[in-house]
Design a protein around this motif. Structure first.
Motif, PDB file in Angstrom:
ATOM      1  N   LEU A  59       0.824  -1.206   0.000  1.00  9.49           N
ATOM      2  CA  LEU A  59       0.000   0.000   0.000  1.00  9.49           C
ATOM      3  C   LEU A  59       0.864   1.264   0.000  1.00  9.49           C
ATOM      4  O   LEU A  59       0.533   2.255  -0.658  1.00  9.49           O
ATOM      5  CB  LEU A  59      -0.938  -0.006   1.218  1.00  9.49           C
ATOM      6  N   SER A  60       1.975   1.225   0.734  1.00  8.01           N
ATOM      7  CA  SER A  60       2.901   2.361   0.720  1.00  8.01           C
ATOM      8  C   SER A  60       3.450   2.591  -0.679  1.00  8.01           C
ATOM      9  O   SER A  60       3.610   3.727  -1.137  1.00  8.01           O
ATOM     10  CB  SER A  60       4.067   2.114   1.683  1.00  8.01           C
ATOM     11  N   GLN A  61       3.737   1.493  -1.375  1.00  2.13           N
ATOM     12  CA  GLN A  61       4.281   1.597  -2.732  1.00  2.13           C
ATOM     13  C   GLN A  61       3.230   2.151  -3.689  1.00  2.13           C
ATOM     14  O   GLN A  61       3.544   2.946  -4.582  1.00  2.13           O
ATOM     15  CB  GLN A  61       4.755   0.222  -3.196  1.00  2.13           C
ATOM     16  N   GLN A  62       1.992   1.750  -3.493  1.00  2.00           N
ATOM     17  CA  GLN A  62       0.922   2.204  -4.381  1.00  2.00           C
ATOM     18  C   GLN A  62       0.633   3.698  -4.230  1.00  2.00           C
ATOM     19  O   GLN A  62       0.418   4.400  -5.215  1.00  2.00           O
ATOM     20  CB  GLN A  62      -0.368   1.425  -4.079  1.00  2.00           C
ATOM     21  N   PHE A  63       0.598   4.174  -2.996  1.00  2.00           N
ATOM     22  CA  PHE A  63       0.112   5.532  -2.750  1.00  2.00           C
ATOM     23  C   PHE A  63       1.195   6.509  -2.266  1.00  2.00           C
ATOM     24  O   PHE A  63       0.929   7.695  -2.109  1.00  2.00           O
ATOM     25  CB  PHE A  63      -1.026   5.498  -1.712  1.00  2.00           C
ATOM     26  N   GLY A  64       2.401   5.993  -2.026  1.00  2.00           N
ATOM     27  CA  GLY A  64       3.450   6.838  -1.446  1.00  2.00           C
ATOM     28  C   GLY A  64       3.357   6.776   0.064  1.00  2.00           C
ATOM     29  O   GLY A  64       2.286   6.851   0.649  1.00  2.00           O
ATOM     30  N   ARG A  65       4.524   6.598   0.709  1.00  2.00           N
ATOM     31  CA  ARG A  65       4.486   6.352   2.142  1.00  2.00           C
ATOM     32  C   ARG A  65       3.876   7.517   2.919  1.00  2.00           C
ATOM     33  O   ARG A  65       3.073   7.321   3.822  1.00  2.00           O
ATOM     34  CB  ARG A  65       5.879   6.062   2.694  1.00  2.00           C
ATOM     35  N   LYS A  66       4.264   8.743   2.588  1.00  2.00           N
ATOM     36  CA  LYS A  66       3.740   9.889   3.330  1.00  2.00           C
ATOM     37  C   LYS A  66       2.218   9.955   3.221  1.00  2.00           C
ATOM     38  O   LYS A  66       1.520  10.128   4.227  1.00  2.00           O
ATOM     39  CB  LYS A  66       4.354  11.199   2.828  1.00  2.00           C
ATOM     40  N   ASN A  67       1.706   9.786   1.999  1.00  2.00           N
ATOM     41  CA  ASN A  67       0.252   9.837   1.799  1.00  2.00           C
ATOM     42  C   ASN A  67      -0.448   8.713   2.553  1.00  2.00           C
ATOM     43  O   ASN A  67      -1.475   8.918   3.212  1.00  2.00           O
ATOM     44  CB  ASN A  67      -0.087   9.743   0.308  1.00  2.00           C
ATOM     45  N   TYR A  68       0.110   7.498   2.438  1.00  2.00           N
ATOM     46  CA  TYR A  68      -0.514   6.342   3.095  1.00  2.00           C
ATOM     47  C   TYR A  68      -0.492   6.498   4.613  1.00  2.00           C
ATOM     48  O   TYR A  68      -1.475   6.205   5.293  1.00  2.00           O
ATOM     49  CB  TYR A  68       0.223   5.064   2.677  1.00  2.00           C
ATOM     50  N   PHE A  69       0.636   6.984   5.140  1.00  2.00           N
ATOM     51  CA  PHE A  69       0.756   7.159   6.585  1.00  2.00           C
ATOM     52  C   PHE A  69      -0.231   8.220   7.074  1.00  2.00           C
ATOM     53  O   PHE A  69      -0.933   8.027   8.075  1.00  2.00           O
ATOM     54  CB  PHE A  69       2.196   7.565   6.930  1.00  2.00           C
ATOM     55  N   ALA A  70      -0.314   9.346   6.336  1.00  2.00           N
ATOM     56  CA  ALA A  70      -1.228  10.427   6.728  1.00  2.00           C
ATOM     57  C   ALA A  70      -2.685   9.968   6.669  1.00  2.00           C
ATOM     58  O   ALA A  70      -3.479  10.246   7.576  1.00  2.00           O
ATOM     59  CB  ALA A  70      -1.021  11.640   5.831  1.00  2.00           C
ATOM     60  N   VAL A  71      -3.046   9.247   5.603  1.00  2.00           N
ATOM     61  CA  VAL A  71      -4.422   8.750   5.474  1.00  2.00           C
ATOM     62  C   VAL A  71      -4.742   7.749   6.579  1.00  2.00           C
ATOM     63  O   VAL A  71      -5.853   7.740   7.123  1.00  2.00           O
ATOM     64  CB  VAL A  71      -4.647   8.123   4.078  1.00  2.00           C
ATOM     65  N   SER A  72      -3.764   6.921   6.933  1.00  2.00           N
ATOM     66  CA  SER A  72      -3.968   5.945   8.020  1.00  2.00           C
ATOM     67  C   SER A  72      -4.253   6.659   9.348  1.00  2.00           C
ATOM     68  O   SER A  72      -5.127   6.243  10.110  1.00  2.00           O
ATOM     69  CB  SER A  72      -2.743   5.043   8.177  1.00  2.00           C
ATOM     70  N   ILE A  73      -3.506   7.748   9.605  1.00  2.00           N
ATOM     71  CA  ILE A  73      -3.748   8.521  10.833  1.00  2.00           C
ATOM     72  C   ILE A  73      -5.153   9.121  10.804  1.00  2.00           C
ATOM     73  O   ILE A  73      -5.876   9.109  11.805  1.00  2.00           O
ATOM     74  CB  ILE A  73      -2.702   9.643  11.000  1.00  2.00           C
ATOM     75  N   ILE A  74      -5.551   9.649   9.633  1.00  2.00           N
ATOM     76  CA  ILE A  74      -6.883  10.248   9.504  1.00  2.00           C
ATOM     77  C   ILE A  74      -7.970   9.194   9.728  1.00  2.00           C
ATOM     78  O   ILE A  74      -8.953   9.435  10.443  1.00  2.00           O
ATOM     79  CB  ILE A  74      -7.037  10.919   8.122  1.00  2.00           C
ATOM     80  N   ILE A  75      -7.803   8.000   9.121  1.00  2.00           N
ATOM     81  CA  ILE A  75      -8.776   6.911   9.311  1.00  2.00           C
ATOM     82  C   ILE A  75      -8.868   6.552  10.785  1.00  2.00           C
ATOM     83  O   ILE A  75      -9.960   6.392  11.347  1.00  2.00           O
ATOM     84  CB  ILE A  75      -8.381   5.677   8.468  1.00  2.00           C
ATOM     85  N   PHE A  76      -7.709   6.427  11.437  1.00  2.00           N
ATOM     86  CA  PHE A  76      -7.669   6.080  12.856  1.00  2.00           C
ATOM     87  C   PHE A  76      -8.368   7.147  13.694  1.00  2.00           C
ATOM     88  O   PHE A  76      -9.160   6.840  14.604  1.00  2.00           O
ATOM     89  CB  PHE A  76      -6.209   5.929  13.304  1.00  2.00           C
ATOM     90  N   THR A  77      -8.115   8.410  13.379  1.00  2.00           N
ATOM     91  CA  THR A  77      -8.667   9.520  14.165  1.00  2.00           C
ATOM     92  C   THR A  77     -10.174   9.653  13.970  1.00  2.00           C
ATOM     93  O   THR A  77     -10.931   9.784  14.947  1.00  2.00           O
ATOM     94  CB  THR A  77      -7.969  10.838  13.772  1.00  2.00           C
ATOM     95  N   VAL A  78     -10.623   9.613  12.713  1.00  2.00           N
ATOM     96  CA  VAL A  78     -12.064   9.736  12.423  1.00  2.00           C
ATOM     97  C   VAL A  78     -12.836   8.560  13.022  1.00  2.00           C
ATOM     98  O   VAL A  78     -13.907   8.734  13.616  1.00  2.00           O
ATOM     99  CB  VAL A  78     -12.305   9.836  10.902  1.00  2.00           C
TER     100      VAL A  78
END
Length: 525
Positions: free
Chosen positions: A74-93
């Motif tokens: 998933l990091s390779q598909q979307f870029g690590r920074k984007n994937y990490f940031a989206v994961s934090i947002i999913i976790f927070t929401v």
């Protein structure tokens, strides 16, 4: 590909990235245990049964184990920074949605979504921290990450107990929101992504591999979480999911070995050090989560402590682990072999278990636990950093991300196996001990007669009638037998864990790890 220089950071940037990654790892780990002390409040507030509310823990664990091995892809598909940031947002929401759930199944669903975001945080944090430090300081980087992984499980129960006692259960989720917002902003501002090259189109995605992975680890985690509750293979659902898990593992391995672009690159396990590190990560997870599970269980069930008391008791142990991490990281940096540090960690953990075995009595108090748990903390400090650095020590490029995902998943599964095994053993062994003790209590035994007479006389002096006093004396004797059987069971558990770790020592000492060092250039997780 980006070269190492573009990923390694220095000064303020590295400090900020390290804090962000450790904070995210802590968030994820704390949330695996923080809900444990709030289950009764959730049950009453949402009108659920104990079996229903236990899914709040199970759903999160299943989502964690499913997403961890997919993080590299998933990091390779979307870029690590984007994937990490989206994961934090999913976790927070999803944390916000968990706190606002109006029924138990809403809460379970949002906990599953939270687990998908959280699992990504755990492994991606490790890779981010590894990359921003130069290779010669990688042991120290793993030490900083390890502080979050080791400290998190023990911080959850006391933090959850405090929040439930002083506020209400939704706030165990709401506290994630401000931290998540800050972590998202810091990630977008400071974290960098390697250049992976081209992305795969949807038609090239290994959908079958992902499906088989979900079936395999999701079913296995369900069996481990729910097996004891449903009497294992006496239950048709446990049998069904066990069969699905075995079939899923077989199909997953087959698919990943024949697929042109597998979702999880299993061939990386050919690396000797990663294979060894994966096994050691399983054992570490068994000891970490198993002991974190059994200690509060013993103090609450056998000694009558509150959840908050039990949780706070584990905090000094976590501090000891945190203090050991940089020391062990420095030792690795100075060239001390990981296998000697791991063997020392296993030996210290055996010492902790043996100590626990010797102090268990009906009169064990908080003072008896302090130094014993400090020893546990030191032992875990010697285990985490060497295990992780050994696993990644001869991987290159994108293999590092795959290796981190494997060790993360296996550590979680080790914890699940440990908890399942310990809970089953406690349930069944306590029954056996109780039966053995009951066989030695005969109404014709003079000692038993004297004991019952003394208790009966005590109840008579407190105003009970003759029949009532006799009944209360027998009931008290029964409670004493039950408590003694519990104490004997927990003694067996601690001794068993200790022997398991001691047996591992000679195997660790005969290991011959590869000499390669990690080439941190072209990292791609």
């Amino acid at each position: 590909m980006l070269q190492q220089e573009s990923l390694v950071e220095y000064g303020f940037n590295r400090v900020i990235i390290t804090i962000t990654a450790v904070m995210c790892a802590l968030l994820e780990i704390i949330d695996t245990t923080i809900v444990n002390v709030a289950l009764n409040e959730m049950k009453g507030n949402l009108g659920a049964t104990l079996n229903d509310v236990s899914w709040v823990i199970t759903a999160y664990a299943i989502a964690n184990v499913i997403i961890v091995p997919l993080t590299s892809w998933l990091s390779q598909q979307f870029g690590r920074k984007n994937y990490f940031a989206v994961s934090i947002i999913i976790f927070t929401v999803s944390s916000f949605l968990c706190g606002n759930a109006t029924n138990i199944w809403e809460l379970v669903f949002f906990r599953f979504i939270q687990g998908l975001g959280g699992g990504a945080l755990l492994v991606t944090s490790q890779t981010i921290i590894t990359e921003v430090y130069p290779p010669e300081k990688r042991g120290m980087a793993q030490a900083l990450y390890g502080m979050g992984v080791i400290v998190g499980p023990t911080l959850g129960p006391p933090l959850g107990g405090y929040i439930v006692d002083n506020f209400s259960w939704p706030y165990i989720f709401y506290i994630n929101i401000p931290i998540g917002v800050i972590a998202t902003l810091l990630t977008l501002s400071y974290v960098k992504s390697p250049n992976y090259g081209g992305k795969k189109s949807l038609s090239d995605v290994d959908w079958l591999g992902i499906l088989f992975l979900i079936l395999a680890v999701g079913s296995l985690q369900f069996v481990l979480e729910k097996g004891q509750e449903h009497d294992w293979f006496e239950d048709i659902w446990i049998i069904t999911f066990a069969v699905v898990a075995v079939l899923g593992v077989y199909l997953f391995i087959w698919r990943e070995l024949v697929a042109k672009d597998p979702a999880v690159e299993l061939r990386v396990l050919k690396d000797r050090n990663l294979a060894i590190g994966t096994v050691l990560s399983f054992i570490l997870g068994f000891g970490l989560y198993g002991s974190t599970f059994v200690i509060p269980l013993f103090t609450q069930n056998a000694l009558g402590w509150t959840a908050l008391q039990s949780g706070l008791m584990l905090v000094p142990s976590s501090v000891a682990t945190g203090l050991m991490m940089p020391i062990v990281g420095k030792a690795i940096q100075n060239g001390i072999s990981q296998k000697y540090l791991i063997a020392l960690g296993f030996s210290i953990f055996f010492g902790f278990s043996l100590w626990a075995y010797t102090i268990i009595t009906p009169f064990t108090g908080e003072g008896d636990f302090f130094w014993m748990l400090m020893l546990r903390g030191v032992g875990l400090g010697f285990l985490f950093v060497p295990t992780t650095t050994l696993a990644l020590s001869s991987l290159k490029g994108k293999e590092i991300g795959q290796g981190a995902a494997f060790t993360g998943m296996v550590r979680q599964l080790g914890g699940s196996f440990g908890i399942a095994l310990i809970s089953t053993y406690i349930s069944r062994r306590s029954v056996q001990h109780r039966a053995d003790l009951a066989n030695h209590i005969s109404p014709y035994d003079l000692d038993v007669q004297e004991r019952l007479a003394g208790m009966k006389a005590n109840f008579l002096t407190n105003g009970a009638g003759a029949d009532q006093a006799s009944m209360q004396a027998n009931k008290l004797m029964d409670l004493m037998v039950t408590k003694q059987s519990m104490l004997l069971t927990y003694m067996d558990v601690f001794l068993g864990i200790g022997i398991f770790f001691l047996v591992c020592v000679p195997f660790v000492l005969i290991l011959k790890p590869a000499k390669n060092k990690v080439d941190m250039s072209n990292v791609g997780h």
